[in-house]
Structure formats: structure tokens, C-alpha cells
Design an enzyme around this catalytic site. Structure first.
Site, PDB file in Angstrom:
ATOM      1  N   ASP A   1     -17.205   7.216  -1.959  1.00  0.00           N
ATOM      2  CA  ASP A   1     -15.979   7.095  -1.161  1.00  0.00           C
ATOM      3  C   ASP A   1     -15.729   8.456  -0.518  1.00  0.00           C
ATOM      4  OD1 ASP A   1     -13.611   6.128  -0.070  1.00  0.00           O
ATOM      5  OD2 ASP A   1     -12.447   6.330  -1.916  1.00  0.00           O
TER       6      ASP A   1
ATOM      7  N   GLN B   1      -9.813  -3.932  -3.766  1.00  0.00           N
ATOM      8  CA  GLN B   1     -11.120  -3.496  -3.270  1.00  0.00           C
ATOM      9  C   GLN B   1     -12.177  -3.696  -4.354  1.00  0.00           C
ATOM     10  OE1 GLN B   1     -12.151  -2.050  -0.127  1.00  0.00           O
ATOM     11  NE2 GLN B   1     -14.096  -2.585  -1.084  1.00  0.00           N
TER      12      GLN B   1
ATOM     13  N   HIS C   1      -7.271   1.035  -6.644  1.00  0.00           N
ATOM     14  CA  HIS C   1      -7.462   0.103  -5.506  1.00  0.00           C
ATOM     15  C   HIS C   1      -8.081  -1.186  -6.071  1.00  0.00           C
ATOM     16  CE1 HIS C   1      -7.710  -1.218  -1.516  1.00  0.00           C
ATOM     17  NE2 HIS C   1      -8.573  -0.370  -0.983  1.00  0.00           N
TER      18      HIS C   1
ATOM     19  N   ARG D   1       0.896  -1.171   0.000  1.00  0.00           N
ATOM     20  CA  ARG D   1       0.000   0.000   0.000  1.00  0.00           C
ATOM     21  C   ARG D   1       0.923   1.207   0.000  1.00  0.00           C
ATOM     22  NH1 ARG D   1      -5.389   1.264   3.446  1.00  0.00           N
ATOM     23  NH2 ARG D   1      -6.113  -0.063   1.762  1.00  0.00           N
TER      24      ARG D   1
ATOM     25  N   ARG E   1     -13.407  -8.817   0.665  1.00  0.00           N
ATOM     26  CA  ARG E   1     -11.973  -8.518   0.484  1.00  0.00           C
ATOM     27  C   ARG E   1     -11.149  -9.783   0.746  1.00  0.00           C
ATOM     28  NH1 ARG E   1      -9.981  -3.361   1.088  1.00  0.00           N
ATOM     29  NH2 ARG E   1      -8.067  -4.361   0.391  1.00  0.00           N
TER      30      ARG E   1
ATOM     31  N   CYS F   1     -16.325   1.332   0.140  1.00  0.00           N
ATOM     32  CA  CYS F   1     -15.117   0.561   0.460  1.00  0.00           C
ATOM     33  C   CYS F   1     -14.759   0.638   1.930  1.00  0.00           C
ATOM     34  CB  CYS F   1     -13.953   1.033  -0.403  1.00  0.00           C
ATOM     35  SG  CYS F   1     -13.468   2.746  -0.100  1.00  0.00           S
TER      36      CYS F   1
HETATM   37  N1  NVA Z   1      -9.949   6.729  -1.364  1.00  0.00           N
HETATM   38  C1  NVA Z   1      -9.624   6.234  -0.054  1.00  0.00           C
HETATM   39  C2  NVA Z   1      -9.840   4.761   0.000  1.00  0.00           C
HETATM   40  C3  NVA Z   1      -9.557   4.132   1.341  1.00  0.00           C
HETATM   41  C4  NVA Z   1      -9.748   2.649   1.343  1.00  0.00           C
HETATM   42  C5  NVA Z   1      -8.176   6.560   0.284  1.00  0.00           C
HETATM   43  O1  NVA Z   1      -7.321   6.425  -0.598  1.00  0.00           O
HETATM   44  O2  NVA Z   1      -7.909   6.994   1.405  1.00  0.00           O
HETATM   45  N1   CP Z   2     -11.190  -0.337   2.068  1.00  0.00           N
HETATM   46  C1   CP Z   2      -9.956  -0.418   2.552  1.00  0.00           C
HETATM   47  O1   CP Z   2      -8.984  -0.595   1.818  1.00  0.00           O
HETATM   48  O2   CP Z   2      -9.858  -0.330   3.902  1.00  0.00           O
HETATM   49  P1   CP Z   2      -8.526  -0.168   4.763  1.00  0.00           P
HETATM   50  O3   CP Z   2      -7.967   1.204   4.461  1.00  0.00           O
HETATM   51  O4   CP Z   2      -8.971  -0.298   6.173  1.00  0.00           O
HETATM   52  O5   CP Z   2      -7.546  -1.223   4.366  1.00  0.00           O
END
Ligand code: NVA
Ligand code: CP
Length: 302
Positions: free
Chosen positions: A220, A132, A129, A102, A289, A261
Site C-alpha cells: 500500500d 477492502q 479498512h 470514511r 469491493r 487496494c
Molecule cells: N492506506 C491508504 C489506503 C487508501 C485506500 C490510505 O489510508 O490513504
Molecule cells: N481502496 C480504496 O478504498 O479506494 P478509494 O480510496 O478510491 O475508495
């Protein structure tokens, strides 16, 4: 498929195969059928950002597949003191059978994959992502039986989720509508991709227009991880308009699903009422997931 970096580089057939595999693994889990196909294998999980779902679902997924997962906080790695991504990739390849990352920048994940001898899985970047959205597609298919011909609507920031939903939705035969404010559009690369699906893709400003006849509505957060300094400006751009609420749901098809998500900011991108009315679908999505990522790992790391 060597890596799982974005849905852009995965064929529609591979997406379907991953979804079928995920369904099978879910069935087996629910029926106590063991599937330790990654017995003795190890996944390293590099996190540059916070996570609840991604970390725990990958860790438990690896365990259920018979392997082990290592949480690697990038703060504690030499990566944070200037060791190159390329050297990190070459070192990790000597110990591990797969790497999940990540990261802030998608280009860093591509660089890692270029230099890694083991498969790399994207656990979220600024661009996309994919894990997801694989779980999202699995959930919609589970509820609706098939994806082809459905209308997927996304309301909110043209962020990593929007990018993956557009690509995943169009590749699986759905039509996709997006409503976002000016200046917060999805990636130009994704919009170029969507052009080849003319007639099945629309980008509008009005959430009610995007939601018309939708079968599933996604949203989101207005401010993603890494964008905290833009929070006030983003709130001003999204506030009161880019929200999944009763009016948006009334514009959609009857029985329209809602997906998020998570984590959700209730009262911002979605009302508490709509969220709670669709909580089962949303937490099924979170559960999926686990199953979807097991399919990815078992495909790549076997
Ligand atoms: N768009 C959000 C998704 C989190 C799972 C982020 O990148 O923070
Ligand atoms: N949706 C998602 O990726 O959640 P986290 O940020 O908790 O991993």
C-alpha cells in the site's frame, strides 16, 4: 453482527459467511439474476476523505440491491460546523437504514455506531479498512480456491491496510508476514492480537525475508490520506527498500499473487512492471469491493 467496523470484532465464521454470500452475489450479477433484497432501503455515505472505489462500489451496490445511496460530504454537513457525532447519528437513524462512513479517526466511527440505531459500516479509518480486506480475501480465495494454509505477505507501512490484513489473514487460517521500517509498525492492538497466533505471524525489517514462500503479496502507499505533512520523512524511510519489485517476487513462491487496494504510486511501493504483470488480479480485487460490500449491506440492513 450489528455493525461492520473492523475485522477484529467479526468472527472467522462470519467472515466465511460474508465471503460465501459475496461469491453468490457476484455469480448472480454475472448471470443477470436480480437480487433486490434491500428494495426501498437507503444508505447514507459520509466521506471525510477522498474516494473512488469505496464511493462508487457502495453506491452501485445499493442500487443493485434495490435500494438507494446518498453521498454525504462531511464538508457540507453540520458535522463540519461542530454538530456532535452523537446527534448526527441519532438524526441519520431517523432517515436511513444504514450508514457508511470514511473517517480520519476510528474512534469517531465507534462513537457514530454507539449512537446509531441503524447499522454502521466502516469505509476506512486511520485504524483499519475492513471492506477492502474482505474484498481482498474474496479475491485470493477466488484465485486459490481456499485461504487456509496460504502465506500472506505485506510489505510497507504498518497502516490501516496492514492492520486489517493481519487480522483478516490470521482469522481465515493464513500465515502472515509483514516487513516495515522501524517506527512504522502496525497498531499495537493488532500486534497483541497477532501474538495469539504465534508461529503464524512474523514482523521483520527485510522485505525479502517476509516475501520468502509467500502465496500473495500485498502493499500500500507509503503516505496515507491525512499523513501528507509526513510525506518527505516517509519517503526517506521507505525508499528503495519497501517496494514490491522483481527481487521481492523472486523470493516468493512461484505463481505468487500481487494485490494492491489502490490507488497505487507506481515506482514507489510497487514497480510498474510488477503492477502490470498482476493487473488482472489487482483489478479483480477492485471489482470485488462491489460484491463484498453488497454482502455486508445485505447482511446488516435486511
Ligand atoms: N492506506 C491508504 C489506503 C487508501 C485506500 C490510505 O489510508 O490513504
Ligand atoms: N481502496 C480504496 O478504498 O479506494 P478509494 O480510496 O478510491 O475508495
Amino acid at each position: 453482527m450489528k455493525n461492520f467496523l473492523s475485522l477484529t470484532s467479526v468472527t472467522p465464521q462470519t467472515i466465511t459467511e460474508l465471503l460465501d454470500y459475496a461469491d453468490r452475489l457476484k455469480y448472480e450479477s454475472k448471470h443477470s439474476i436480480s437480487h433486490k433484497v434491500l428494495d426501498g432501503k437507503a444508505l447514507g455515505m459520509i466521506f471525510q476523505k477522498a474516494s473512488t472505489r469505496t464511493r462508487i462500489s457502495f453506491e452501485m451496490g445499493m442500487y443493485q440491491l434495490g435500494g438507494t445511496a446518498l453521498f454525504l460530504s462531511s464538508n457540507d454537513m453540520q458535522l463540519n460546523r461542530g454538530e456532535s457525532i452523537s446527534d448526527t447519528a441519532r438524526v441519520l437513524s431517523r432517515y436511513l437504514d444504514g450508514i457508511m462512513i470514511r473517517a480520519y479517526y476510528h474512534s469517531d466511527v465507534e462513537e457514530l455506531a454507539k449512537n446509531s440505531e441503524v447499522p454502521v459500516i466502516n469505509g476506512l479509518t486511520d485504524f483499519c479498512h475492513p471492506c477492502q480486506v474482505l474484498a481482498d480475501l474474496m479475491t485470493v480465495r477466488e484465485y486459490r480456491g481456499a485461504l487456509e494454509g496460504l502465506k500472506l505477505c505485506y510489505i510497507g507501512d504498518g497502516n490501516n491496510m496492514a492492520n486489517s490484513l493481519i487480522v483478516g489473514g490470521l482469522k481465515t487460517g493464513m500465515s502472515v508476514s509483514v516487513a516495515c521500517p522501524e517506527g512504522y509498525e502496525p497498531s499495537p492492538r493488532v500486534l497483541t492480537f497477532a501474538k495469539s497466533y504465534e508461529g503464524d505471524f512474523s514482523l521483520v525489517r527485510d522485505p525479502l525475508e517476509a516475501a520468502a514462500n509467500a502465496d500473495v503479496i500485498f502493499t500500500d502507499v507509503w503516505t496515507s490520506m491525512g499523513q501528507e505533512s509526513e510525506k518527505a520523512a516517509r519517503k526517506a524511510a521507505f525508499c528503495d527498500i519497501y517496494q514490491v519489485n522483481d527481487a521481492v517476487m523472486a523470493a516468493a513462491n512461484e505463481g505468487c499473487m500481487v494485490q494492491h487496494c489502490l490507488p497505487a504510486h507506481k515506482g514507489e511501493e510497487i514497480t510498474e512492471k510488477v503492477f502490470e504483470a498482476h493487473a488482472k488480479e489487482i483489478f479483480d480485487e477492485a471489482e470485488n469491493r462491489l460484491h463484498a460490500q453488497k454482502a455486508v449491506m445485505a447482511t446488516l440492513m435486511i
